[in-house]
Design a protein around this motif. Structure first.
Motif, PDB file in Angstrom:
ATOM      1  N   GLY A  19      -8.779  46.347  27.387  1.00  0.00           N
ATOM      2  CA  GLY A  19      -9.708  47.048  28.255  1.00  0.00           C
ATOM      3  C   GLY A  19      -9.368  46.947  29.728  1.00  0.00           C
ATOM      4  N   PHE A  20      -8.207  46.385  30.042  1.00  0.00           N
ATOM      5  CA  PHE A  20      -7.876  46.088  31.436  1.00  0.00           C
ATOM      6  C   PHE A  20      -7.033  47.164  32.118  1.00  0.00           C
ATOM      7  N   SER A  21      -5.976  47.640  31.484  1.00  0.00           N
ATOM      8  CA  SER A  21      -4.927  48.390  32.182  1.00  0.00           C
ATOM      9  C   SER A  21      -5.414  49.690  32.805  1.00  0.00           C
ATOM     10  N   ASP A  22      -6.040  50.567  32.017  1.00  0.00           N
ATOM     11  CA  ASP A  22      -6.479  51.859  32.562  1.00  0.00           C
ATOM     12  C   ASP A  22      -7.516  51.661  33.650  1.00  0.00           C
ATOM     13  N   TRP A  23      -8.454  50.752  33.407  1.00  0.00           N
ATOM     14  CA  TRP A  23      -9.462  50.452  34.420  1.00  0.00           C
ATOM     15  C   TRP A  23      -8.807  49.931  35.696  1.00  0.00           C
ATOM     16  N   ALA A  24      -7.838  49.034  35.535  1.00  0.00           N
ATOM     17  CA  ALA A  24      -7.203  48.409  36.703  1.00  0.00           C
ATOM     18  C   ALA A  24      -6.522  49.452  37.574  1.00  0.00           C
ATOM     19  N   ARG A  25      -5.837  50.404  36.950  1.00  0.00           N
ATOM     20  CA  ARG A  25      -5.179  51.463  37.727  1.00  0.00           C
ATOM     21  C   ARG A  25      -6.216  52.349  38.423  1.00  0.00           C
ATOM     22  N   GLY A  26      -7.254  52.713  37.691  1.00  0.00           N
ATOM     23  CA  GLY A  26      -8.264  53.602  38.254  1.00  0.00           C
ATOM     24  C   GLY A  26      -9.019  52.989  39.401  1.00  0.00           C
ATOM     25  N   ILE A  27      -9.432  51.739  39.263  1.00  0.00           N
ATOM     26  CA  ILE A  27     -10.214  51.103  40.325  1.00  0.00           C
ATOM     27  C   ILE A  27      -9.323  50.797  41.534  1.00  0.00           C
ATOM     28  N   ALA A  28      -8.039  50.526  41.299  1.00  0.00           N
ATOM     29  CA  ALA A  28      -7.114  50.309  42.411  1.00  0.00           C
ATOM     30  C   ALA A  28      -6.956  51.586  43.233  1.00  0.00           C
ATOM     31  N   SER A  29      -6.917  52.732  42.557  1.00  0.00           N
ATOM     32  CA  SER A  29      -6.816  54.009  43.265  1.00  0.00           C
ATOM     33  C   SER A  29      -8.051  54.253  44.119  1.00  0.00           C
ATOM     34  N   VAL A  30      -9.217  53.982  43.576  1.00  0.00           N
ATOM     35  CA  VAL A  30     -10.458  54.135  44.336  1.00  0.00           C
ATOM     36  C   VAL A  30     -10.459  53.208  45.547  1.00  0.00           C
ATOM     37  N   ALA A  31      -9.998  51.983  45.353  1.00  0.00           N
ATOM     38  CA  ALA A  31     -10.017  50.978  46.422  1.00  0.00           C
ATOM     39  C   ALA A  31      -9.060  51.307  47.558  1.00  0.00           C
ATOM     40  N   GLU A  32      -8.133  52.242  47.347  1.00  0.00           N
ATOM     41  CA  GLU A  32      -7.237  52.655  48.429  1.00  0.00           C
ATOM     42  C   GLU A  32      -8.002  53.349  49.550  1.00  0.00           C
ATOM     43  N   ARG A  33      -9.193  53.843  49.246  1.00  0.00           N
ATOM     44  CA  ARG A  33     -10.045  54.467  50.270  1.00  0.00           C
ATOM     45  C   ARG A  33     -10.777  53.352  51.019  1.00  0.00           C
ATOM     46  N   PRO A  34     -10.470  53.132  52.289  1.00  0.00           N
ATOM     47  CA  PRO A  34     -10.929  51.914  52.964  1.00  0.00           C
ATOM     48  C   PRO A  34     -12.427  51.839  53.231  1.00  0.00           C
ATOM     49  N   VAL A  69     -19.161  50.974  44.530  1.00  0.00           N
ATOM     50  CA  VAL A  69     -18.988  51.102  43.076  1.00  0.00           C
ATOM     51  C   VAL A  69     -19.802  50.005  42.408  1.00  0.00           C
ATOM     52  N   ASP A  70     -20.773  50.411  41.607  1.00  0.00           N
ATOM     53  CA  ASP A  70     -21.601  49.437  40.907  1.00  0.00           C
ATOM     54  C   ASP A  70     -20.833  48.780  39.767  1.00  0.00           C
ATOM     55  N   HIS A  71     -21.043  47.481  39.599  1.00  0.00           N
ATOM     56  CA  HIS A  71     -20.587  46.739  38.424  1.00  0.00           C
ATOM     57  C   HIS A  71     -19.075  46.845  38.189  1.00  0.00           C
ATOM     58  N   GLY A  72     -18.325  46.965  39.297  1.00  0.00           N
ATOM     59  CA  GLY A  72     -16.867  47.044  39.149  1.00  0.00           C
ATOM     60  C   GLY A  72     -16.395  48.196  38.296  1.00  0.00           C
ATOM     61  N   ALA A  73     -17.236  49.248  38.173  1.00  0.00           N
ATOM     62  CA  ALA A  73     -16.956  50.410  37.325  1.00  0.00           C
ATOM     63  C   ALA A  73     -16.966  50.064  35.830  1.00  0.00           C
ATOM     64  N   LYS A  74     -17.624  48.996  35.476  1.00  0.00           N
ATOM     65  CA  LYS A  74     -17.869  48.636  34.077  1.00  0.00           C
ATOM     66  C   LYS A  74     -16.607  48.603  33.203  1.00  0.00           C
ATOM     67  N   PRO A  75     -15.651  47.743  33.533  1.00  0.00           N
ATOM     68  CA  PRO A  75     -14.473  47.609  32.668  1.00  0.00           C
ATOM     69  C   PRO A  75     -14.873  47.111  31.277  1.00  0.00           C
ATOM     70  N   GLU A  76     -14.077  47.470  30.279  1.00  0.00           N
ATOM     71  CA  GLU A  76     -14.379  47.086  28.893  1.00  0.00           C
ATOM     72  C   GLU A  76     -13.860  45.667  28.643  1.00  0.00           C
ATOM     73  N   ILE A  77     -14.531  44.718  29.230  1.00  0.00           N
ATOM     74  CA  ILE A  77     -14.109  43.320  29.147  1.00  0.00           C
ATOM     75  C   ILE A  77     -14.126  42.821  27.720  1.00  0.00           C
ATOM     76  N   ALA A  78     -15.029  43.356  26.924  1.00  0.00           N
ATOM     77  CA  ALA A  78     -15.122  42.929  25.513  1.00  0.00           C
ATOM     78  C   ALA A  78     -13.816  43.164  24.762  1.00  0.00           C
ATOM     79  N   LYS A  79     -12.982  44.079  25.231  1.00  0.00           N
ATOM     80  CA  LYS A  79     -11.697  44.364  24.579  1.00  0.00           C
ATOM     81  C   LYS A  79     -10.564  43.501  25.122  1.00  0.00           C
ATOM     82  N   GLY A  80     -10.857  42.623  26.070  1.00  0.00           N
ATOM     83  CA  GLY A  80      -9.814  41.763  26.617  1.00  0.00           C
ATOM     84  C   GLY A  80      -8.773  42.558  27.378  1.00  0.00           C
ATOM     85  N   ARG A  81      -7.510  42.210  27.189  1.00  0.00           N
ATOM     86  CA  ARG A  81      -6.440  42.885  27.921  1.00  0.00           C
ATOM     87  C   ARG A  81      -6.380  44.368  27.592  1.00  0.00           C
TER      88      ARG A  81
END
Length: 281
Positions: free
Chosen positions: A177-192, A163-175
């Motif tokens: 921009g965190f929650s939805d991205w965090a759940r989505g990338i965690a789901s992807v990371a479950e694939r070893p 996954v390039d660039h950590g899937a481009k979370p919306e860091i400019a929005k602070g917290r």
């Protein structure tokens, strides 16, 4: 500690026939960037090898990057582009795969309106060939693509994905921009067998480019992927929109400073060397 590998950098020329980005409003990077520009930055940062990644959705650019790699000793691998939906893409893939530095493909998923484009059956023949040839897949995605990416990864279990660039979370929005991205990338990371690049985050940060602004996002990537599935990349010269090359590497070294020496080496070089099958320089 082994020398550092930059898993993600670019070159471009404004007069190339395939050039259409960056646009002139991005004044800091709206000029030519070539192999002669990068060595001083690599030497100052202790970087020995790079992975050169496509910018344009055009096989002519990929052919050009492979030519550049032949005369550029620090470029250890090239990630290119093919048209996954056309028969010409399969021919291009077979042609590129014969080059000793060609390692994989990167479709421009972030620019495709359909977030489920990667799941289209029309892509299957080319993707099967990518698997057969032992090549890799750089997933240039944003948070809205992560659900489809998880399905894609399950569909192609023998395809090495990063996954390039950590899937481009919306860091400019602070917290915000965190929650939805965090759940989505965690789901992807479950694939070893899926990896992720610590790259591109500064340019998603807007004015929030301080070390602490990015910290929650980096910590989350460390938590869900672990140091053995993360690789540092500069995203140069795009990184110059947020901070100099060396500043981003200094940030990452600070983020991972509490890890073991082996874990730090994995992030700064070992993971990229294994994923892209780089020969030690």
């Amino acid at each position: 500690m082994s020398a550092v590998v930059d898993s993600h950098q670019h070159f471009w020329s404004l007069d190339a026939s395939w050039f259409d980005w960056p646009t002139s409003d991005l004044a800091a990077i709206y000029r030519d960037f070539g192999p002669e520009d990068l060595p001083p930055l690599l030497q100052a940062s202790g970087v020995s090898q790079t992975v050169l990644v496509q910018v344009a959705p055009d096989p002519a650019e990929t052919a050009h990057l492979l030519e550049v790699s032949e005369r550029t000793s620090f470029v250890a691998a090239v990630v290119g582009w093919i048209d996954l939906e056309q028969e010409t893409g399969l021919a291009d893939l077979e042609r590129f795969a014969g080059h000793p530095k060609f390692r994989g493909i990167r479709p421009m998923i972030q620019s495709i309106p359909d977030p489920e484009w990667m799941l289209r059956p029309s892509l299957a023949p080319c993707l099967a060939a990518v698997e057969r040839l032992g090549l890799t897949f750089d997933a240039l995605v944003k948070p809205p693509h992560l659900a489809a990416l998880a399905t894609f990864i399950d569909r192609y279990p023998n395809l090495p994905v990063v996954v390039d660039h950590g899937a481009k979370p919306e860091i400019a929005k602070g917290r915000e921009g965190f929650s939805d991205w965090a759940r989505g990338i965690a789901s992807v990371a479950e694939r070893p067998h899926v990896f992720c690049k610590l790259s591109g985050l500064l340019t998603e940060a807007g004015h929030r480019t301080g070390w602490h602004d990015l910290l929650p996002f980096v910590v989350h990537l460390l938590d869900v992927f672990g140091p053995r599935r993360l690789m540092w990349g500069s995203d140069w010269p795009v990184v110059e929109l947020g901070a100099p090359y060396g500043t981003w590497l200094d940030y990452v070294r600070r983020y991972i400073s509490t890890l073991s020496a082996d874990e730090q080496e994995r992030i700064l070089g070992g993971t990229a060397r294994d994923f892209y099958r780089l020969e030690m320089s």
